[in-house]
Design a protein around this motif. Structure first.
Motif, short mmCIF file in Angstrom:
data_model
loop_
_atom_site.label_atom_id
_atom_site.label_comp_id
_atom_site.label_asym_id
_atom_site.label_seq_id
_atom_site.Cartn_x
_atom_site.Cartn_y
_atom_site.Cartn_z
N GLU B 44 0.81 -1.22 0.00
CA GLU B 44 0.00 0.00 0.00
C GLU B 44 0.84 1.27 0.00
N ILE B 45 1.86 1.31 0.88
CA ILE B 45 2.59 2.57 1.04
C ILE B 45 3.89 2.61 0.24
N GLY B 46 4.32 1.47 -0.31
CA GLY B 46 5.53 1.47 -1.13
C GLY B 46 6.82 1.56 -0.34
N HIS B 47 6.73 1.38 0.96
CA HIS B 47 7.90 1.29 1.84
C HIS B 47 7.86 -0.07 2.53
N ALA B 48 9.03 -0.61 2.86
CA ALA B 48 9.05 -1.88 3.56
C ALA B 48 8.49 -1.72 4.96
N TRP B 59 6.38 -2.73 12.06
CA TRP B 59 7.59 -1.92 12.10
C TRP B 59 7.81 -1.32 10.72
N HIS B 60 7.47 -0.05 10.60
CA HIS B 60 7.71 0.69 9.36
C HIS B 60 9.17 1.11 9.38
N LYS B 61 9.97 0.34 8.69
CA LYS B 61 11.42 0.58 8.76
C LYS B 61 11.75 2.00 8.31
N GLY B 62 12.53 2.71 9.14
CA GLY B 62 12.91 4.09 8.82
C GLY B 62 12.04 5.13 9.50
#
Lengths: 129, 129
Positions: B44-48, B59-62
């Motif tokens: 959905e968000i395009g981030h790992a 855990w939204h890395k970063g």
């Protein structure tokens, strides 16, 4: 002296995931599992030896297919719970389906309509696993 | 339509290992874990987005460090029990120790005297994990 082996954070089953990466192309070929004996054997013979969770036995990859992984380097991550091998993929086929690598499916499609699509061809029809 | 999610062979804890590979350099950066929600959010968000097994939370890395992993491609292996992400490693630091990648230790030394040696420098001293 097996201190280096003790430093690996083996999981509750005594295993650690091991990634094999092609040393030439950089492709990630496989993710498999190792126990202490598999990692020890890998170091001794210079070929990747895994622990087959399904067959519950040591698995010298390539022993039946000829598609060995010659290990050039063994790395470990910051939490000591993952291994990375840089390998030479003998015969250029790392997957039991006869493809270059196991990660041959890519998620494609519009939101709500995603599918896994095979992006790599079978190079050699496998005789057996 | 979550058929593609059902095709993942989640383990007994509902998790799958996910490798992140730098799309530019080919380096294997991290191995972390995902549950269904993490993989869905990643798409959905395009981030790992991973599942932290120690903290038992998404855990939204970063999110705290700014070192996100922008996901360019999601792959799955032949047994459907491992995921491979091709990512852009924002800031060039993927490891919580402040290094480019988590696999910064290499096994070195003569037989019987092997040790894990750090081969990569800390680029940025982390403030917190």
């Amino acid at each position: 002296m097996n201190k280096w082996l003790d430093e690996v954070a083996w999981n509750a089953e005594g295993l650690v995931p091991a990634i094999a990466q092609d040393a030439t192309t950089g492709e990630v070929l496989t993710l498999a599992w190792m126990n202490r004996e598999a990692l020890t054997r890998t170091l001794e013979i210079g070929h990747a030896v895994y622990w087959s969770r399904s067959r519950r036995e040591l698995w010298h990859k390539g022993a039946t297919s000829g598609h060995f992984q010659r290990v050039l380097e063994i790395r470990m991550d910051c939490d000591a719970d993952a291994i990375l091998l840089r390998v030479e993929s003998v015969g250029g086929i790392a997957c039991h389906t006869g493809r270059r690598r196991c990660f041959y499916r890519r998620l494609e499609g519009e939101p709500g309509h995603q599918r896994w699509i095979a992006t790599e061809l079978v190079i050699e029809v496998p005789r057996r696993r």
